[in-house]
Write a protein that holds these residues in place. Structure first.
Motif, short mmCIF file in Angstrom:
data_model
loop_
_atom_site.label_atom_id
_atom_site.label_comp_id
_atom_site.label_asym_id
_atom_site.label_seq_id
_atom_site.Cartn_x
_atom_site.Cartn_y
_atom_site.Cartn_z
N LEU A 17 0.85 -1.24 -0.03
CA LEU A 17 -0.08 0.13 -0.14
C LEU A 17 0.85 1.21 0.09
N PRO A 18 0.39 2.32 -0.57
CA PRO A 18 1.21 3.71 -0.66
C PRO A 18 0.83 4.31 0.71
N THR A 19 1.41 3.67 1.65
CA THR A 19 1.41 4.20 2.96
C THR A 19 2.43 4.97 3.82
N ARG A 20 2.17 5.83 4.68
CA ARG A 20 3.61 6.13 5.68
C ARG A 20 3.67 5.10 6.58
N PRO A 21 5.03 4.79 7.00
CA PRO A 21 5.36 3.90 8.16
C PRO A 21 4.54 4.25 9.25
N GLY A 22 4.05 3.03 10.02
CA GLY A 22 3.50 3.42 11.15
C GLY A 22 1.64 3.60 10.81
N SER A 23 1.14 3.78 9.92
CA SER A 23 -0.14 3.98 9.32
C SER A 23 -1.02 2.83 9.97
N THR A 24 -2.16 3.41 10.26
CA THR A 24 -3.31 2.30 10.77
C THR A 24 -4.10 2.13 9.64
N PHE A 25 -4.45 0.94 9.39
CA PHE A 25 -5.58 0.61 8.35
C PHE A 25 -6.27 -0.71 8.74
N TYR A 26 -7.30 -0.87 7.79
CA TYR A 26 -8.28 -1.97 8.08
C TYR A 26 -8.47 -2.24 6.56
N LEU A 27 -8.41 -3.61 6.55
CA LEU A 27 -8.95 -4.27 5.16
C LEU A 27 -10.33 -4.17 4.85
#
Length: 377
Positions: free
Chosen positions: A238-248
């Motif tokens: 995913l194009p995220t920043r380190p430490g991002s919180t995400f849910y599928l």
């Protein structure tokens, strides 16, 4: 067997509703072969059974002790009302496929798995997980380590258990194919590594498009288990920043990920939703939604997870005074291809008030997909 040119078939002059009822009783692989008989049979398999389901999906809402469906006219109705199975009150939903709902009894060690089709009233208890006796007793969130999915090509339904923090062996995924008598162990390849198979349960497990997906614990890698090849692999990052919180999440039958950014200037909470698309054998992520919720909106609203896209609308829920209220929102405008939604008190449209806390939402379609063909005699 040659395909007849005339439709309906002169050789198989059976009313479509009767033929559909017969075909539903066949195993999925046999049902797919029946498409070759004639045009009538092909049409019946494609349109009247789940082999090629075209019905518009409803939204299944799961509260603490009840199930509800939300249809395209925004009507909320109880599902499986009046059931005599008291275990439903201690069961959580793992997922849904073609009208079948997969439940997990969290009161049993390791979680006891069963299936139900509310449209036919059939239920099916699956064989217990072999290692269940080694797990601690008492209610736990066992359902968060399971996935349920269907493979369109093979017609098979599979329940997949991903190892988590309570396991001692992290490189083995357990799989049960409906119709088989026992679970099987699938060991991940060394290239994936043990860390890849252990799931981060707080990020959810999604079964869509012939695969089960989860987030590797201790990393931000998204993993997949292909139902046909039964192989664990790594999804494009995913194009995220380190430490991002995400849910599928699941969006129109595709894998998605909701990335939470928290509050910005204490005025708005933002969520970006990305969808994984495949083109010419290459995976890529595309941002589909940018959702902002003003912190002053009362009651505080959150996306219904893991399914929140109902038709052209976005669903949120807000809990207050023992009642969960369901809201619908129409995204306005786009920015770089993604749908923009800014939720305020003025543009919030309440649809229904539901007794109890809504903690899950899934795509759901009423079908007569049979379960008795999978019973072990």
């Amino acid at each position: 067997m040659a395909m007849d040119e005339e439709y309906p078939s002169r050789c198989y002059n059976i009313p479509t509703d009767v033929l559909a009822e017969i075909l539903r009783r066949l195993m999925p692989n046999s049902r797919r072969r029946c498409r070759l008989v004639c045009r009538q049979w092909r049409h019946t398999v494609d349109e009247c059974t789940s082999t090629n389901l075209r019905s518009r999906a409803k939204t299944l809402l799961v509260s603490i002790s009840s199930l509800y469906t939300l249809d395209d006219k925004w009507g909320v109705r109880p599902l499986m009302a009046g059931t005599t199975d008291s275990r439903r009150e201690v069961m959580d939903v793992i997922g849904t496929c073609n009208g079948l709902i997969c439940f997990c009894d969290d009161s049993m060690p390791g979680g006891a798995i069963s299936l139900a089709n509310p449209a036919t009233g059939e239920t099916l208890d699956l064989p217990p997980l072999p290692c269940a006796d080694s797990f601690m007793r008492g209610r736990s969130r066992w359902h968060t380590a399971y996935g349920f999915a269907h493979h369109q090509g093979t017609g098979q339904y599979k329940v997949v258990r991903i190892p988590c923090c309570i396991d001692t062996q992290f490189d083995t995924v357990q799989v049960l194919t409906l119709g088989e008598t026992s679970w099987r162990d699938v060991v991940a390849t060394p290239a994936v590594g043990c860390a890849g198979t252990r799931c981060l349960r707080s990020a959810g497990i999604i079964g869509v498009d012939g695969a089960v997906y989860w987030v590797a614990d201790g990393t931000e890698r998204i993993m997949s288990f292909d139902l046909e090849a039964e192989r664990v692999s790594v999804v494009k990052p995913l194009p995220t920043r380190p430490g991002s919180t995400f849910y599928l999440v699941e969006i129109y039958g595709r894998l998605g990920a909701a990335i939470f950014h928290g509050s910005t200037k204490l005025e708005e909470e933002k969520t970006d939703v990305w969808v994984l698309k495949s083109a010419r054998g290459e995976q890529r992520w595309r941002k589909w939604y940018c959702v902002g919720v003003e912190t002053r909106v009362q009651p505080p609203q959150q996306l219904t997870l893991p399914h929140f896209a109902h038709g052209n609308h976005v669903l949120t829920r807000g809990y207050r005074d023992g009642i969960d209220k369901l809201y619908k929102h129409q995204p306005k405008g786009t920015q770089k291809g993604s749908r923009m939604l800014h939720i305020t008190d003025s543009n919030t449209d309440e649809t229904q008030a539901i007794d109890g806390y809504i903690h899950q939402a899934f795509a759901y379609v009423d079908t007569k997909e049979p379960l008795n063909i999978y019973k072990l005699w």
